[in-house]
Scaffold this motif. Structure first.
Motif, PDB file in Angstrom:
ATOM      1  N   PRO A 188      44.810  27.250  56.740  1.00  0.00           N
ATOM      2  CA  PRO A 188      44.044  28.112  56.929  1.00  0.00           C
ATOM      3  C   PRO A 188      43.887  28.875  55.380  1.00  0.00           C
ATOM      4  CG  PRO A 188      45.355  28.004  58.870  1.00  0.00           C
ATOM      5  CD  PRO A 188      45.766  27.090  57.667  1.00  0.00           C
ATOM      6  N   SER A 189      42.793  29.581  55.223  1.00  0.00           N
ATOM      7  CA  SER A 189      43.026  30.587  54.487  1.00  0.00           C
ATOM      8  C   SER A 189      44.114  31.501  54.617  1.00  0.00           C
ATOM      9  CB  SER A 189      41.343  31.469  54.335  1.00  0.00           C
ATOM     10  OG  SER A 189      41.351  32.280  53.316  1.00  0.00           O
ATOM     11  N   GLY A 190      44.688  31.787  53.262  1.00  0.00           N
ATOM     12  CA  GLY A 190      45.840  32.708  53.216  1.00  0.00           C
ATOM     13  C   GLY A 190      47.018  32.004  53.550  1.00  0.00           C
ATOM     14  N   SER A 191      47.119  30.768  53.925  1.00  0.00           N
ATOM     15  CA  SER A 191      48.288  29.951  54.388  1.00  0.00           C
ATOM     16  C   SER A 191      49.453  29.554  53.303  1.00  0.00           C
ATOM     17  CB  SER A 191      47.726  28.756  54.855  1.00  0.00           C
ATOM     18  OG  SER A 191      47.215  27.886  53.833  1.00  0.00           O
ATOM     19  N   GLY A 192      48.861  29.818  51.988  1.00  0.00           N
ATOM     20  CA  GLY A 192      49.777  29.645  50.876  1.00  0.00           C
ATOM     21  C   GLY A 192      49.651  28.537  50.175  1.00  0.00           C
ATOM     22  N   LYS A 193      48.521  27.661  50.413  1.00  0.00           N
ATOM     23  CA  LYS A 193      48.341  26.387  49.595  1.00  0.00           C
ATOM     24  C   LYS A 193      48.153  26.525  48.161  1.00  0.00           C
ATOM     25  CE  LYS A 193      43.950  25.856  51.632  1.00  0.00           C
ATOM     26  NZ  LYS A 193      43.724  26.994  52.631  1.00  0.00           N
ATOM     27  N   SER A 194      47.102  27.533  47.928  1.00  0.00           N
ATOM     28  CA  SER A 194      46.869  27.697  46.488  1.00  0.00           C
ATOM     29  C   SER A 194      47.992  28.264  45.672  1.00  0.00           C
ATOM     30  CB  SER A 194      45.529  28.738  46.257  1.00  0.00           C
ATOM     31  OG  SER A 194      44.333  27.980  47.104  1.00  0.00           O
ATOM     32  N   THR A 195      48.746  29.124  46.313  1.00  0.00           N
ATOM     33  CA  THR A 195      50.059  29.680  45.661  1.00  0.00           C
ATOM     34  C   THR A 195      50.940  28.455  45.482  1.00  0.00           C
ATOM     35  OG1 THR A 195      49.934  31.682  46.542  1.00  0.00           O
ATOM     36  CG2 THR A 195      51.838  31.313  45.708  1.00  0.00           C
ATOM     37  N   LEU A 196      51.100  27.437  46.276  1.00  0.00           N
ATOM     38  CA  LEU A 196      51.640  26.315  46.130  1.00  0.00           C
ATOM     39  C   LEU A 196      51.479  25.539  44.911  1.00  0.00           C
ATOM     40  CD1 LEU A 196      54.196  24.044  47.216  1.00  0.00           C
ATOM     41  CD2 LEU A 196      52.083  23.049  47.965  1.00  0.00           C
ATOM     42  N   LEU A 197      50.038  25.468  44.622  1.00  0.00           N
ATOM     43  CA  LEU A 197      49.728  24.483  43.475  1.00  0.00           C
ATOM     44  C   LEU A 197      49.895  25.304  42.192  1.00  0.00           C
ATOM     45  CD1 LEU A 197      46.410  22.797  43.229  1.00  0.00           C
ATOM     46  CD2 LEU A 197      46.837  24.384  41.557  1.00  0.00           C
ATOM     47  N   HIS A 198      49.630  26.685  42.114  1.00  0.00           N
ATOM     48  CA  HIS A 198      50.075  27.581  41.337  1.00  0.00           C
ATOM     49  C   HIS A 198      51.404  27.531  40.808  1.00  0.00           C
ATOM     50  CE1 HIS A 198      46.238  30.037  42.071  1.00  0.00           C
ATOM     51  NE2 HIS A 198      45.863  28.885  41.532  1.00  0.00           N
ATOM     52  N   CYS A 199      52.410  27.505  41.624  1.00  0.00           N
ATOM     53  CA  CYS A 199      53.746  27.582  41.350  1.00  0.00           C
ATOM     54  C   CYS A 199      54.077  26.167  40.665  1.00  0.00           C
ATOM     55  CB  CYS A 199      54.575  27.900  42.417  1.00  0.00           C
ATOM     56  SG  CYS A 199      54.612  29.649  42.884  1.00  0.00           S
ATOM     57  N   ALA A 200      53.734  25.040  41.425  1.00  0.00           N
ATOM     58  CA  ALA A 200      54.023  23.626  41.272  1.00  0.00           C
ATOM     59  C   ALA A 200      53.504  23.405  39.814  1.00  0.00           C
ATOM     60  CB  ALA A 200      53.016  22.850  41.949  1.00  0.00           C
ATOM     61  N   ALA A 201      52.336  24.095  39.313  1.00  0.00           N
ATOM     62  CA  ALA A 201      51.650  23.646  37.985  1.00  0.00           C
ATOM     63  C   ALA A 201      52.473  24.728  36.829  1.00  0.00           C
ATOM     64  CB  ALA A 201      50.347  23.895  38.053  1.00  0.00           C
ATOM     65  N   GLY A 202      53.369  25.689  37.190  1.00  0.00           N
ATOM     66  CA  GLY A 202      53.639  26.296  36.272  1.00  0.00           C
ATOM     67  C   GLY A 202      52.811  27.545  36.014  1.00  0.00           C
ATOM     68  N   LEU A 203      51.682  27.708  37.042  1.00  0.00           N
ATOM     69  CA  LEU A 203      50.863  28.746  36.368  1.00  0.00           C
ATOM     70  C   LEU A 203      51.172  30.093  36.947  1.00  0.00           C
ATOM     71  CD1 LEU A 203      47.310  26.543  37.650  1.00  0.00           C
ATOM     72  CD2 LEU A 203      48.113  27.479  35.234  1.00  0.00           C
ATOM     73  N   ASP A 204      52.068  29.921  37.935  1.00  0.00           N
ATOM     74  CA  ASP A 204      52.682  31.403  38.540  1.00  0.00           C
ATOM     75  C   ASP A 204      54.133  30.929  38.680  1.00  0.00           C
ATOM     76  OD1 ASP A 204      52.869  33.993  39.459  1.00  0.00           O
ATOM     77  OD2 ASP A 204      51.524  33.570  41.034  1.00  0.00           O
ATOM     78  N   ARG A 205      55.029  31.946  38.564  1.00  0.00           N
ATOM     79  CA  ARG A 205      56.475  32.063  38.670  1.00  0.00           C
ATOM     80  C   ARG A 205      56.963  32.278  39.996  1.00  0.00           C
ATOM     81  NH1 ARG A 205      59.244  30.794  33.855  1.00  0.00           N
ATOM     82  NH2 ARG A 205      58.202  31.173  32.051  1.00  0.00           N
ATOM     83  N   PRO A 206      57.709  31.543  40.778  1.00  0.00           N
ATOM     84  CA  PRO A 206      58.140  31.676  42.176  1.00  0.00           C
ATOM     85  C   PRO A 206      59.166  32.970  41.788  1.00  0.00           C
ATOM     86  CG  PRO A 206      59.144  29.789  41.380  1.00  0.00           C
ATOM     87  CD  PRO A 206      58.067  30.190  40.305  1.00  0.00           C
ATOM     88  N   ASP A 207      59.473  33.584  42.878  1.00  0.00           N
ATOM     89  CA  ASP A 207      60.495  34.519  42.978  1.00  0.00           C
ATOM     90  C   ASP A 207      62.036  34.174  43.102  1.00  0.00           C
ATOM     91  OD1 ASP A 207      58.689  36.879  42.551  1.00  0.00           O
ATOM     92  OD2 ASP A 207      57.986  36.654  45.069  1.00  0.00           O
ATOM     93  N   SER A 208      61.884  32.867  43.545  1.00  0.00           N
ATOM     94  CA  SER A 208      63.244  32.101  43.918  1.00  0.00           C
ATOM     95  C   SER A 208      62.838  30.767  44.102  1.00  0.00           C
ATOM     96  CB  SER A 208      64.234  32.630  44.972  1.00  0.00           C
ATOM     97  OG  SER A 208      63.614  32.559  46.113  1.00  0.00           O
ATOM     98  N   GLY A 209      63.842  30.091  44.026  1.00  0.00           N
ATOM     99  CA  GLY A 209      63.833  28.400  44.171  1.00  0.00           C
ATOM    100  C   GLY A 209      63.696  27.549  42.688  1.00  0.00           C
ATOM    101  N   SER A 210      63.355  26.468  42.881  1.00  0.00           N
ATOM    102  CA  SER A 210      63.189  25.524  41.444  1.00  0.00           C
ATOM    103  C   SER A 210      61.986  24.786  41.880  1.00  0.00           C
ATOM    104  CB  SER A 210      64.471  24.632  41.504  1.00  0.00           C
ATOM    105  OG  SER A 210      64.455  23.803  40.612  1.00  0.00           O
TER     106      SER A 210
END
Length: 289
Positions: free
Chosen positions: A55-77
Motif C-alpha cells: 500500500p501507499s506509505g508501506s516503505g517500498k519506494s524507500t527500499l528502492l532508494h536505499c537499495a540504489a544508494g539514493l538514500d542512506r539507511p540509518d542502520s544496516g547494510s
C-alpha cells in the motif's frame, strides 16, 4: 537444521546481485518520526525479476532508494554487486550508479533536446566511456525503435519513450536495473509491451530487475513478489498470477483493527513461504527462502 541455519546456508551458496541486511530508515525526528523501513533483510539473486508491492506509505519506494544508494539507511547494510553502499562516499556512489545500476522511472526522464540515440548513450558519455554506435542501434532495434533513432522524445508515444528509458538503463549491462512504477503513466497496451521487454531482458539477457509497482498485472510478470506493510516484509510469492497478487494487495489494504495483525495469506505449494524473504531472499523458479 533450523530455518535460519538453512537460510544462511542457502545465502552463502547463492550469488546475489543485491543484499539488504537489517536495513532501518526513519523519516523525521522525535514524536513525528516515521519508520519507513524496519530491519528489512532481502537478497536478490542475479538474473531474476523481483516486484516490490504494498500500500501507499508501506516503505517500498524507500527500499528502492536505499537499495540504489539514493538514500542512506540509518542502520544496516546494503551490498550491490559486491560493493557495500552504506559506507561509500558520494563520489563512489555516483560512480556505482553510473556503472553498476540502471534506472527506469514512471516519468521517463528523457532529455527533450536530444535524439533517441543520444538519450540512450547519455549515461555512458557522463561516465567518460566510449559509446558503441552499432550497439546502441542494435539495442533500439530489438526494442522496436530502429526507425526512431533521430526522433526527439516529443515525437514519440509514451510507450516508446519508456522503451528509450529502458534502453538507456540497460545499455551498460548494469548489475541491477531499478524500475519505479515503470508502467504507471502508460496505457494498457504500452504497459504490456514494456513489461514484456523487462521480462525478456531477464530471460534472454540475464538482467536483474527490481521493480516497485502497485499493479497486480505488472507484478505477475516477475519471478517473485515481495509484499511490504508498515516498513516490513510481510509476505512473498513466487510464480505470481494477477488474481493472487490482487487478492494479497487487497488484504494488505484492508484496515487492521487496533492491536491486530495484517491478514495472512495462505501458504500454497510452490508459491508462498511467509517470512522467508527476510531469511534468505528470492530463488527463481522455486519457493522464497
Amino acid at each position: 537444521m533450523t530455518r535460519a541455519a538453512y537460510a544462511h546456508q542457502v545465502t552463502n551458496k547463492t550469488t546475489h546481485a543485491l543484499e539488504l541486511r537489517d536495513v532501518t530508515k526513519r523519516h523525521g525526528a522525535g514524536d513525528t518520526a516515521v519508520t519507513a523501513l524496519d530491519r528489512v533483510s532481502l537478497s536478490i539473486p542475479r538474473g531474476t525479476f523481483t516486484a516490490v508491492m504494498g500500500p501507499s506509505g508501506s516503505g517500498k519506494s524507500t527500499l528502492l532508494h536505499c537499495a540504489a544508494g539514493l538514500d542512506r539507511p540509518d542502520s544496516g547494510s546494503v551490498v550491490l554487486d559486491g560493493h557495500e553502499l552504506t559506507d561509500a562516499d558520494e563520489t563512489a556512489l555516483t560512480r556505482l550508479r553510473r556503472e553498476r545500476m540502471g534506472f527506469v522511472f514512471q516519468s521517463f526522464n528523457l532529455v527533450p533536446t536530444l535524439t533517441v540515440a543520444q538519450n540512450v548513450a547519455l549515461p555512458l558519455e557522463f561516465a567518460g566511456r566510449r559509446v558503441d554506435g552499432p550497439q546502441v542501434r542494435g539495442l533500439l532495434a530489438r526494442l522496436g525503435l530502429g526507425d526512431r533513432l533521430d526522433h526527439r522524445p516529443a515525437e514519440l508515444s509514451g510507450g516508446q519513450q519508456q522503451r528509450v528509458a529502458i534502453a538507456r538503463a540497460m545499455l551498460s549491462r548494469p548489475a541491477v536495473v531499478f524500475a519505479d512504477e515503470p508502467t504507471g503513466a502508460l496505457d494498457t497496451q504500452a504497459a504490456r509491451d514494456v513489461l514484456r521487454i523487462l521480462r525478456e531482458a531477464v530471460d534472454a539477457g540475464g538482467q536483474t530487475i527490481v521493480m516497485v509497482t502497485h499493479d497486480p498485472v505488472a507484478g505477475a510478470y516477475a519471478d517473485a513478489v515481495v509484499f511490504f506493510s508498515d516498513g516490513r516484509i510481510v509476505d512473498s510469492m513466487t510464480r505470481p498470477d494477477p488474481a493472487s497478487v490482487a487478492a494479497r494487495m487487497a488484504r494488505l489494504s484492508t484496515p487492521v483493527p487496533q492491536g491486530g495483525n495484517v491478514p495472512a495469506a495462505p501458504i500454497r505449494q510452490g508459491g508462498v513461504q511467509q517470512g522467508g524473504v527476510q531469511q534468505g531472499g528470492v530463488r527463481r523458479g522455486g519457493d522464497v527462502r
